[in-house]
Design a protein around this motif. Structure first.
Motif: not given
Length: 300
Positions: A5-6, A64-68, A92-94
């Motif tokens: 995501y952004i 894997g998890p979400d990345i923002i 685990w999101d980052s």
């Protein structure tokens, strides 16, 4: 499966405005399909309770998890705490930022943050089964195992620095509030920060990973790395005793058996020999013939 995501940010003093078009303007970040604004879709429904700004999602999911991804910010940890409070992040999101202007490290030291490296905040599972003071060392071990999976051979400078050929390439800072924990992780992926900015914060020269690993877009590399960190953490915490974890830490420790310069949490400095770690991952040293265990200190 997870998503990129952004978050646009645009919060004065916290995060500059950012969007897929801005991402495409940053060197290193604009490589590959992630750096192409056409591959991002704006979300009409906000995925959490963060009212400020806009959100975009990358067209393809990943393991894997979400990345923002966010733009220039005060500190990626500041962004993570805000988004977590708005239920934007699961364990685990980052969050990963292109640049920080007030990044922080161990003992409230500044962290130099040029564009092209990785500045991430990783949400850890609730701390229940062990002392949270173990977390910086445990995360260092997980990162070393994850880097090894990707072809890197790094060592741990207790408690939270990762070294390549005895030069610093990464650091970990763990923050805890009300039983929530984030690991702030900085990695010199493509660039070596100015040495002058480290002269008063680290006793070692700094290095980047570019000379030893095949690197690419920081977001893509982080996705592969953090997925392996998650797997290693689950393996270690679920299957290993603290005694076995301590033994594994000692296997990857730099300066084991050597004399080093120690700086205590209160600022005192002295020479001591590194003996290893105890079962709480505190540093075992020998100073003037006496053995001690340190939990709040750094090595020079």
């Amino acid at each position: 499966m997870g998503n990129f995501y952004i978050w646009s940010g645009g919060v004065p003093g916290l995060a500059n405005y950012f969007d897929p078009d801005a991402l495409a303007g940053y060197r290193y970040w604009n490589s590959g399909s992630i750096g192409e604004d056409k591959n991002w879709n704006e979300l009409r429904e906000i995925p959490c309770y963060e009212k400020q700004g806009q959100w975009w999602r990358y067209r393809e999911s990943h393991q894997g998890p979400d990345i923002i991804i966010c733009g220039p910010c005060s500190s990626v940890l500041d962004i993570a705490w805000r988004l977590s409070a708005a239920d934007c992040m699961k364990k685990w999101d980052s969050v990963i930022s292109v640049r920080q202007w007030a990044g922080r490290g161990q003992l409230k030291r500044n962290w130099s943050s040029p564009v092209g490296n990785i500045y991430a905040a990783l949400k850890l599972p609730p701390v229940e089964d062990f002392d949270p003071t173990c977390l910086p060392v445990l995360m260092g071990l997980c990162l070393i195992r994850a880097f090894s999976d990707l072809g890197g051979s790094l060592k741990l400078k207790w408690p939270n620095d990762l070294l390549l050929d005895r030069k610093k390439v990464a650091g970990v800072l763990v923050e805890e509030k009300k039983k929530e924990c984030f690991a702030g992780i900085g990695i010199n992926l493509n660039l070596i920060p100015e040495i002058s900015e480290f002269e008063n914060t680290s006793g070692l020269a700094v290095q980047n990973l570019l000379k030893s690993l095949c690197t690419d877009n920081p977001a893509s590399y982080w996705q592969r790395l953090v997925h392996r960190v998650f797997l290693w953490y689950e393996v270690l915490v679920a299957n290993e005793s603290m005694q076995n974890i301590a033994s594994q830490v000692e296997q990857v420790m730099e300066f084991l058996g050597e004399e080093v310069r120690v700086t205590s949490g209160s600022g005192d400095q002295y020479n001591a020999n590194v003996l290893g770690v105890d079962q709480q991952l505190g540093l075992r040293i020998q100073k003037q013939g006496k053995q001690e265990v340190l939990y709040n200190a750094s090595l020079c």
